[in-house]
Design an enzyme around this catalytic site. Structure first.
Site, PDB file in Angstrom:
ATOM      1  N   HIS A 105      11.037 -32.110  41.683  1.00  0.00           N
ATOM      2  CA  HIS A 105      10.861 -34.068  40.829  1.00  0.00           C
ATOM      3  C   HIS A 105      11.407 -33.306  39.597  1.00  0.00           C
ATOM      4  O   HIS A 105      10.940 -32.414  38.994  1.00  0.00           O
ATOM      5  CB  HIS A 105       9.618 -34.455  41.470  1.00  0.00           C
ATOM      6  CG  HIS A 105       8.734 -34.100  40.823  1.00  0.00           C
ATOM      7  ND1 HIS A 105       8.161 -32.978  41.935  1.00  0.00           N
ATOM      8  CD2 HIS A 105       7.072 -34.630  40.015  1.00  0.00           C
ATOM      9  CE1 HIS A 105       6.784 -32.837  41.162  1.00  0.00           C
ATOM     10  NE2 HIS A 105       6.416 -33.480  40.090  1.00  0.00           N
ATOM     11  N   HIS A 114       5.211 -39.874  50.891  1.00  0.00           N
ATOM     12  CA  HIS A 114       4.729 -38.823  50.034  1.00  0.00           C
ATOM     13  C   HIS A 114       4.101 -39.620  49.191  1.00  0.00           C
ATOM     14  O   HIS A 114       4.759 -39.649  48.297  1.00  0.00           O
ATOM     15  CB  HIS A 114       4.991 -37.450  50.044  1.00  0.00           C
ATOM     16  CG  HIS A 114       4.341 -36.752  49.089  1.00  0.00           C
ATOM     17  ND1 HIS A 114       3.103 -36.991  48.285  1.00  0.00           N
ATOM     18  CD2 HIS A 114       4.553 -35.271  49.655  1.00  0.00           C
ATOM     19  CE1 HIS A 114       2.895 -35.452  47.931  1.00  0.00           C
ATOM     20  NE2 HIS A 114       3.158 -34.462  48.977  1.00  0.00           N
ATOM     21  N   HIS A 153       5.181 -27.071  33.289  1.00  0.00           N
ATOM     22  CA  HIS A 153       6.313 -27.469  34.228  1.00  0.00           C
ATOM     23  C   HIS A 153       5.879 -28.958  32.737  1.00  0.00           C
ATOM     24  O   HIS A 153       5.694 -30.267  32.690  1.00  0.00           O
ATOM     25  CB  HIS A 153       6.564 -28.153  35.445  1.00  0.00           C
ATOM     26  CG  HIS A 153       6.412 -27.771  35.920  1.00  0.00           C
ATOM     27  ND1 HIS A 153       5.242 -27.188  37.228  1.00  0.00           N
ATOM     28  CD2 HIS A 153       6.770 -26.132  36.494  1.00  0.00           C
ATOM     29  CE1 HIS A 153       5.585 -25.961  38.032  1.00  0.00           C
ATOM     30  NE2 HIS A 153       6.559 -25.300  37.381  1.00  0.00           N
ATOM     31  N   HIS A 194      11.020 -28.996  38.764  1.00  0.00           N
ATOM     32  CA  HIS A 194      10.150 -28.470  39.979  1.00  0.00           C
ATOM     33  C   HIS A 194       9.857 -28.535  40.303  1.00  0.00           C
ATOM     34  O   HIS A 194      10.514 -29.823  41.701  1.00  0.00           O
ATOM     35  CB  HIS A 194       8.983 -28.028  38.636  1.00  0.00           C
ATOM     36  CG  HIS A 194       8.234 -28.792  38.334  1.00  0.00           C
ATOM     37  ND1 HIS A 194       8.363 -30.415  37.471  1.00  0.00           N
ATOM     38  CD2 HIS A 194       7.105 -29.775  39.487  1.00  0.00           C
ATOM     39  CE1 HIS A 194       7.932 -30.873  37.003  1.00  0.00           C
ATOM     40  NE2 HIS A 194       6.780 -30.986  38.269  1.00  0.00           N
ATOM     41  N   GLU A 240       3.161 -30.988  33.032  1.00  0.00           N
ATOM     42  CA  GLU A 240       2.209 -30.785  33.437  1.00  0.00           C
ATOM     43  C   GLU A 240       0.881 -29.331  34.036  1.00  0.00           C
ATOM     44  O   GLU A 240       1.968 -28.434  33.880  1.00  0.00           O
ATOM     45  CB  GLU A 240       2.216 -30.988  35.363  1.00  0.00           C
ATOM     46  CG  GLU A 240       2.862 -32.330  36.122  1.00  0.00           C
ATOM     47  CD  GLU A 240       3.618 -32.686  36.573  1.00  0.00           C
ATOM     48  OE1 GLU A 240       4.337 -31.740  37.605  1.00  0.00           O
ATOM     49  OE2 GLU A 240       4.300 -33.937  36.914  1.00  0.00           O
TER      50      GLU A 240
END
Length: 438
Positions: free
Chosen positions: A331, A288, A361, A367, A337
């Protein structure tokens, strides 16, 4: 509505509403056509390098000094500015909010601005603020400009007609607009009501990110950014101008409209962008990629690769990676964010994050997918799959985002957001397979 293509950030373009209004070969002739005044609007220091030097020449009915009289203080108590002050008792944590309801009383774009977070310091021209706007009435004779930063406007419900001194921009959900620092504008509603998000950027101007190894194509392409054609109104009726300056608001009364630019040329201008033209890239075998591959615009800081702001979207796209956990992984991040959902469902959250909602976050707070989303992604058969009818975004910044008192105390804040990870199970049992029977 007529638009000009923005061939590339840093390049000049030109437009005029009356033929011959735009001087050729010079910027400030002794007697401009139509009796206009020549005026320069600068978005950078005069001595900035050529690639970052931003200015436009405006040819207008009156110079801007005629659009400002004696200022009086004005109050917009829910529009806050960094540095944030901890005037509430909400503890540190991961937060999520339901959509802010549109009020019943008359509310325009300015009075309907609700600040959720602030970051950095407006006096140091670093950081940002994240707002939600709600509106049910247009600004008719009221006008505004923001000396503190540029505004990135992201509609979620209802279209907006942004009537600026450099032309008219219409945006609907799925499009964005950027209004430069100092630009005079008013906001008219295209529908009965409107709701959306605004990122107020105190720092360096938003621009396209470097593509690096991606090369010349994909992500956001310069030709898809559009600036408005010149437009003006010659209105001799009482108007009002509100200015945001160093976190405070000031108003002055005018006897005419300040939207009187007949022609202009330069590279400092408002623009719009259709998010559906963003060309996402991703893994076509395994793993990813970092979410930075979804960056539409970035406002750089003084540290290379560390943005003052990144504007990131998660649009419809194909997922094809094999033997890979496809949603965003768990992460902790140096960036903070602020996320919003324009439509559909976000693939890392099964429920609770709805269109018009918000999550926050902050830097180094863990999160990731909720328990239900993790279970689904861990067990699903990994055939090629297209995420459709979804559009989420992030205002991401290197600075911690301080929650405002409004955001801390508003009834739409979800007290139980942290519970979305409660059912994540321990699967470690000392064997290489782990215990996936639970």
């Amino acid at each position: 509505m007529a638009y000009s293509y923005m061939p590339g950030f840093g390049n000049d373009f030109e437009t005029e509403m009356l033929p011959g209004a735009l001087p050729q070969g010079r910027n400030s002739p002794q007697r401009p056509a139509y009796g206009l005044y020549a005026e320069q609007l600068s978005g950078s220091p005069f001595t900035a390098p050529r690639g970052t030097n931003e200015r436009s020449w405006l040819y207008r009915i009156r110079p801007s000094v005629k659009h400002t009289g004696r200022f009086l203080p004005a109050s917009y108590p829910l529009w806050k500015t960094a540095p944030g002050v901890s005037d509430h008792e909400l503890a540190l944590g991961q937060y999520r909010w339901d959509p802010v309801p549109v009020p019943d009383v008359p509310t325009d774009f300015l009075s309907g601005m609700h600040t959720m977070t602030t970051a950095g310091d407006v006096l140091g021209q670093a950081g940002m603020a994240a707002h939600v706007y709600v509106a049910n009435t247009s600004m008719v004779d009221d006008h505004f400009f923001n000396a503190d930063g540029e505004l990135l406007v992201v509609p979620q419900v209802g279209g907006l007609r942004l009537v600026t001194e450099m032309g008219v921009i219409e945006i609907t959900p799925g499009e964005i607009a950027v209004l430069p620092r100092g630009l005079v504008f008013k906001v008219e509603l295209m529908d009965r009501q409107a709701r959306g998000y605004v990122c107020e950027n105190y720092g360096a101007k938003l621009t396209l990110p470097d593509r690096g190894p991606i090369g010349a194509n994909c992500l956001a392409n310069p030709r898809d950014f559009k600036t408005p054609h010149a437009w003006f109104e010659e209105k001799e009726t009482p108007c009002r101008l509100t200015v945001k300056w160093c976190g405070q608001f000031h108003q002055t009364e005018l006897g005419h409209s300040p939207l009187d630019v007949v022609a202009w040329h330069g590279n400092y201008a408002p623009y719009k962008y259709d998010l559906s033209t963003f060309s996402p890239v991703g893994a076509i075998l395994f793993d990813h990629p970092d979410p930075s591959i979804f960056t539409v615009l970035t406002a750089p800081s003084g540290e290379e690769g560390t943005a003052n702001i990144d504007f990131v979207i998660f649009p419809p796209r194909w997922l094809v990676a094999e033997d890979t956990f496809r949603p965003p992984w768990y992460h902790r991040n140096i960036m903070s964010e602020f996320m919003g959902l324009i439509r559909g469902q976000y693939d890392a959250k099964a429920e609770g994050f709805v269109p018009g909602g918000i999550s926050l976050h902050n830097l180094m707070l863990a999160h990731g997918p909720d328990a239900q989303g993790f279970e689904k992604a861990s067990r699903v058969e990994l055939a090629p799959h297209k995420l459709e009818d979804t559009l989420a975004f992030m205002f991401e910044t290197r600075y911690p985002q301080m929650v405002t008192r409004y955001a801390a105390e508003v009834e739409t804040r979800q007290d139980n957001y942290i519970d979305c990870w409660r059912d994540l199970k321990k699967r470690f049992n000392g064997t290489i397979e782990g215990d996936w029977t639970q």
